[in-house]
Design a protein around this motif. Structure first.
Motif, PDB file in Angstrom:
ATOM      1  N   LEU A  44       0.825  -1.204   0.000  1.00 38.66           N
ATOM      2  CA  LEU A  44       0.000   0.000   0.000  1.00 38.66           C
ATOM      3  C   LEU A  44       0.861   1.256   0.000  1.00 38.66           C
ATOM      4  O   LEU A  44       1.917   1.314   0.638  1.00 38.66           O
ATOM      5  CB  LEU A  44      -0.907   0.026   1.232  1.00 38.66           C
ATOM      6  N   ASN A  45       0.365   2.295  -0.698  1.00 37.75           N
ATOM      7  CA  ASN A  45       1.008   3.608  -0.631  1.00 37.75           C
ATOM      8  C   ASN A  45       0.419   4.393   0.532  1.00 37.75           C
ATOM      9  O   ASN A  45      -0.443   3.897   1.276  1.00 37.75           O
ATOM     10  CB  ASN A  45       0.869   4.359  -1.957  1.00 37.75           C
ATOM     11  N   ASP A  46       0.841   5.641   0.700  1.00 40.98           N
ATOM     12  CA  ASP A  46       0.396   6.449   1.842  1.00 40.98           C
ATOM     13  C   ASP A  46      -1.097   6.763   1.795  1.00 40.98           C
ATOM     14  O   ASP A  46      -1.700   7.090   2.815  1.00 40.98           O
ATOM     15  CB  ASP A  46       1.189   7.763   1.887  1.00 40.98           C
ATOM     16  N   GLN A  47      -1.681   6.677   0.606  1.00 46.75           N
ATOM     17  CA  GLN A  47      -3.112   6.966   0.467  1.00 46.75           C
ATOM     18  C   GLN A  47      -3.983   5.713   0.588  1.00 46.75           C
ATOM     19  O   GLN A  47      -5.200   5.776   0.461  1.00 46.75           O
ATOM     20  CB  GLN A  47      -3.392   7.645  -0.885  1.00 46.75           C
ATOM     21  N   GLY A  48      -3.349   4.572   0.825  1.00 47.47           N
ATOM     22  CA  GLY A  48      -4.102   3.336   0.979  1.00 47.47           C
ATOM     23  C   GLY A  48      -4.365   2.597  -0.315  1.00 47.47           C
ATOM     24  O   GLY A  48      -5.088   1.596  -0.322  1.00 47.47           O
ATOM     25  N   GLY A  49      -3.790   3.073  -1.424  1.00 49.80           N
ATOM     26  CA  GLY A  49      -3.945   2.398  -2.698  1.00 49.80           C
ATOM     27  C   GLY A  49      -2.755   1.520  -3.006  1.00 49.80           C
ATOM     28  O   GLY A  49      -1.784   1.472  -2.244  1.00 49.80           O
ATOM     29  N   PRO A  50      -2.772   0.792  -4.135  1.00 47.10           N
ATOM     30  CA  PRO A  50      -1.637  -0.058  -4.510  1.00 47.10           C
ATOM     31  C   PRO A  50      -0.368   0.757  -4.678  1.00 47.10           C
ATOM     32  O   PRO A  50      -0.396   1.859  -5.245  1.00 47.10           O
ATOM     33  CB  PRO A  50      -2.079  -0.672  -5.841  1.00 47.10           C
ATOM     34  N   LEU A  51       0.741   0.232  -4.187  1.00 48.34           N
ATOM     35  CA  LEU A  51       2.022   0.926  -4.276  1.00 48.34           C
ATOM     36  C   LEU A  51       2.621   0.667  -5.665  1.00 48.34           C
ATOM     37  O   LEU A  51       3.240  -0.360  -5.919  1.00 48.34           O
ATOM     38  CB  LEU A  51       2.970   0.451  -3.180  1.00 48.34           C
ATOM     39  N   ILE A  52       2.401   1.636  -6.555  1.00 53.52           N
ATOM     40  CA  ILE A  52       2.936   1.600  -7.909  1.00 53.52           C
ATOM     41  C   ILE A  52       3.747   2.871  -8.106  1.00 53.52           C
ATOM     42  O   ILE A  52       3.259   3.971  -7.865  1.00 53.52           O
ATOM     43  CB  ILE A  52       1.813   1.513  -8.956  1.00 53.52           C
ATOM     44  N   MET A  53       4.998   2.726  -8.505  1.00 50.54           N
ATOM     45  CA  MET A  53       5.864   3.884  -8.602  1.00 50.54           C
ATOM     46  C   MET A  53       6.817   3.734  -9.781  1.00 50.54           C
ATOM     47  O   MET A  53       6.894   2.670 -10.408  1.00 50.54           O
ATOM     48  CB  MET A  53       6.659   4.053  -7.303  1.00 50.54           C
TER      49      MET A  53
END
Length: 290
Positions: A44-53
Motif C-alpha cells: 500500500l502507498n500512503d493513500q491506501g492504494g496499490p504501491l505503484i511507482m
C-alpha cells in the motif's frame, strides 16, 4: 464477457528480455512503472492504494529475491514488479479483491507479476542438483550455475466445468467458503490426461457422476499461484450426487435457483468478470432463452 487477467495487450517481450541493455533502457524509461508486493498481496502507498511507482526508484528499495523483475510492456509502457522486505510498506487487502477492482489492463499486469514472484520464491534451488539458482532474462527464468540446468516458470493446467443434465446443473462448495456460496466443479489435470479425460475424472471423483460430453468454452490465467483454468461445459447422466474429495456439499440446481443464488450478498462479493465460473454459469442460463 472479458475475464480478469485475460487482457492480451501485455507484451511479454520474449525476444528482447534476455538482452541486459534493452532491460536497462526499459528500466530508465520515464514511463516505466513497478508494482510492489508485500507478503503475497499488493503493498500500500500512503493513500491506501496499490504501491505503484516509477521503476528506477522502486529498484532502490529493499526487496526479497529476485529483486525487481520485468513483467512486460503495455501500450508502450514498461512494467516491473518486486516483493518488498518486511516493514518497508504495509500489506494491502487480499490480492483477489485488489485484482477484482483493477482495470482489465492493470489486472493482467498484476496477475503475471504475482505468478512470477511466487514462482521465484519457491524455486531458489535447483531441482536437479540442489544448488542455489540465479535469475536470468530479467526474471523470466532461473539458471543453476552448478549443473547448468535452466528453470522456467510453470503453469498448472486445471479444468473447471459446469456439469449439467436437462434443466439442472451441479454446483458444489468447499468447507472454507463463505456460508451459502456454491460454484462450479474444478480440479488439476494429471500427467497423461487430455482436457476431456481430466473433466470426466474430476466429476467422477467429486460428485460420482458420469460425464457423457465435454465442450470447451474459454480459458483464464489464474495467479493463485499460477494456473490456467480451462473452462468447460460438461453434460452428465442424471443421478444422485455423492460429494467427495474436497467438497463439503454439492447439489442439483434449476435455472431459477441459480438466478436466485446470484442475487445473494455472497454472490455479489466478486464482480461477474472475475472468475470463469460465472461465465460458464451464465452461458448455461442463457441457453434457456434460445
Amino acid at each position: 464477457m472479458t475475464l480478469t487477467f485475460t487482457d492480451a495487450a501485455l507484451d511479454h517481450a520474449g525476444l528482447l528480455r534476455s538482452k541486459p541493455d534493452w532491460i536497462e533502457s526499459q528500466l530508465a524509461d520515464r514511463k516505466a512503472q513497478a508494482v510492489l508486493f508485500a507478503g503475497g498481496d499488493l503493498a500500500l502507498n500512503d493513500q491506501g492504494g496499490p504501491l505503484i511507482m516509477r521503476a528506477k526508484y522502486a529498484a532502490r528499495l529493499p526487496m526479497k529475491a529476485p529483486g525487481l523483475i520485468f513483467i512486460g510492456v503495455l501500450d508502450g509502457q514498461p512494467w516491473f514488479a518486486g516483493a518488498l522486505e518486511p516493514g518497508v510498506a504495509d500489506k494491502g487487502p487480499d490480492f483477489r479483491h485488489s485484482a477484482a477492482e483493477a482495470t482489465p489492463e492493470l489486472a493482467s499486469v498484476l496477475g503475471r507479476a504475482r505468478s512470477l514472484l511466487m514462482w521465484h520464491r519457491e524455486h531458489l534451488f535447483c531441482s536437479n542438483c540442489g544448488a542455489s539458482t540465479t535469475v536470468a532474462d530479467a526474471g523470466s527464468k532461473r539458471v543453476c550455475p552448478s549443473c547448468g540446468t535452466e528453470h522456467f516458470p510453470r503453469v498448472n493446467p486445471s479444468v473447471i466445468m459446469l456439469v449439467h443434465a436437462g434443466d439442472q446443473c451441479v454446483l458444489g462448495r468447499q468447507p472454507n467458503w463463505p456460508e451459502g456460496m456454491y460454484s462450479t466443479l474444478a480440479g488439476f489435470m494429471e500427467p497423461g490426461e487430455t482436457v476431456e479425460a481430466a473433466c470426466v475424472r474430476e466429476v467422477a471423483e467429486e460428485v460420482h457422476l458420469k460425464v457423457t460430453s465435454v465442450e470447451y468454452v474459454a480459458s483464464q490465467p489464474w495467479p493463485f499461484p499460477s494456473q490456467l483454468m480451462i473452462g468447460l461445459m460438461a453434460e452428465a447422466e442424471p443421478g444422485t450426487l455423492v460429494p467427495d474429495d474436497d467438497l463439503e456439499d454439492a447439489r442439483w440446481f434449476t435455472r431459477d435457483e441459480v438466478r436466485a443464488l446470484f442475487n445473494t450478498e455472497v454472490s455479489r462479493m466478486m464482480p461477474r468478470h472475475f472468475s470463469i465460473a460465472r461465465m460458464l454459469i451464465e452461458r448455461w442460463l442463457s441457453a434457456d432463452s434460445v
